[in-house]
Enzyme design. Structure first.
Site, PDB file in Angstrom:
ATOM      1  N   SER A   1       8.273   9.439  -7.018  1.00 42.15           N
ATOM      2  CA  SER A   1       9.635   9.926  -6.847  1.00 42.15           C
ATOM      3  C   SER A   1       9.955  10.954  -7.915  1.00 42.15           C
ATOM      4  O   SER A   1       9.444  10.874  -9.046  1.00 42.15           O
ATOM      5  CB  SER A   1      10.625   8.759  -6.955  1.00 42.15           C
ATOM      6  OG  SER A   1      11.956   9.234  -7.009  1.00 42.15           O
TER       7      SER A   1
ATOM      8  N   TYR B   1      13.725   1.468 -10.320  1.00 43.32           N
ATOM      9  CA  TYR B   1      12.960   2.193  -9.301  1.00 43.32           C
ATOM     10  C   TYR B   1      12.165   3.319  -9.950  1.00 43.32           C
ATOM     11  O   TYR B   1      10.970   3.494  -9.674  1.00 43.32           O
ATOM     12  CB  TYR B   1      13.903   2.746  -8.241  1.00 43.32           C
ATOM     13  CG  TYR B   1      13.222   3.540  -7.153  1.00 43.32           C
ATOM     14  CD1 TYR B   1      12.526   2.905  -6.134  1.00 43.32           C
ATOM     15  CD2 TYR B   1      13.279   4.933  -7.141  1.00 43.32           C
ATOM     16  CE1 TYR B   1      11.896   3.638  -5.133  1.00 43.32           C
ATOM     17  CE2 TYR B   1      12.659   5.668  -6.143  1.00 43.32           C
ATOM     18  CZ  TYR B   1      11.969   5.020  -5.146  1.00 43.32           C
ATOM     19  OH  TYR B   1      11.345   5.745  -4.164  1.00 43.32           O
TER      20      TYR B   1
END
Length: 259
Positions: free
Chosen positions: A152, A165
């Site tokens: 990400s 995350y």
């Protein structure tokens, strides 16, 4: 025996995963992909791949249950033999995942465990089950193959409240570099693709909000947030002939978000 290039994609029934499956098919690859739920969506993806003249097989898998991985590997092996008369596949894309808010002071242990189970433990143990084998046995991932791990943009830029995350995706990037060394002797390249903001059902589909799209688009060099079909072709490109010398790299597909 089929000479088709075969990919295995986790979480291939929707969003970025579906885009990856269809982009690989558009490049002339056959695909085995997993889904955890939404069987009807998986069938739609199989049909979409068939419409491109390629073959897809959907297999259910919960990546939070490592005890199922040996059985899953056996199912993959049987599928390869039955459908393609092959003993191995060529490309592994670790795509399955999800995100949750994890503000400091408002995050419980269960949330952290779920994120770690999917993005680190599941990725590690599933890759181990598919890319290695006991002495005397052959791994399912062929020598000279490719592994693409999904990370990400949140490992580079900070957007609260995605600390956990971002952290587990950071772990994926570290694993990528280690695996590039460990598997390099077999000619397997290992890379990470790191999308920026993408208008999918990620975290409840929050980026479908037009105001947020305008804000994030204003922070992006290309002037908009991504769609899933911006990411699938980028992953497929990393598996094409001529890119095998790229390994151990983090490749951000963010449209230039916050550069």
């Amino acid at each position: 025996m089929s000479t088709s290039t075969i990919a295995l994609v986790t979480g291939g029934n929707r969003g970025i995963g579906r885009s990856i499956v269809e982009a690989l098919a558009a490049d002339g690859r056959d695909v085995v992909f997993t889904y955890n739920s939404h069987e009807a969506e998986a069938k739609e993806v199989v049909d979409a791949v068939a419409a491109r003249g390629r073959v897809a097989e959907a297999i259910r898998l919960d990546v939070t249950r490592p005890a199922e991985f040996p059985g899953f590997a056996d199912t993959v092996r049987r599928t390869l033999r039955t459908r393609w008369d092959r003993e191995s596949f060529d490309i592994l894309v670790n795509n399955a995942g999800f995100a949750l808010h994890t503000p400091l002071g408002g995050t419980d242990e269960e949330t952290l465990d779920r994120l770690f189970a999917v993005h680190v433990k599941g990725v590690f143990l599933l890759t181990q089950a598919l890319a290695t084998a006991p002495e005397g046995a052959s791994p399912l991932l062929a020598d000279g193959g490719r592994i693409i791990n999904s990370s990400s943009g949140l490992t580079r830029f900070v957007t609260a409240p995605y600390a956990a995350y971002g952290a587990v995706k950071g772990a994926v990037e570290v694993l990528t570099r280690y695996w590039a060394v460990e598997l390099g002797g077999r000619g397997i390249s290992v890379n990470t693709i790191a999308p920026g903001p993408v208008n999918t059902d990620f975290d409840g589909g929050y980026l479908r909000d037009e105001n947020l799209q305008q804000i994030f688009g204003g922070l992006t060099a290309l002037g908009r947030v991504a769609h899933a079909d911006d990411i699938g072709p980028a992953v497929a490109a990393l598996t094409r002939e001529g890119t095998g010398w790229i390994t151990g790299q983090r490749i951000e597909a963010s449209g230039g978000f916050r550069i």
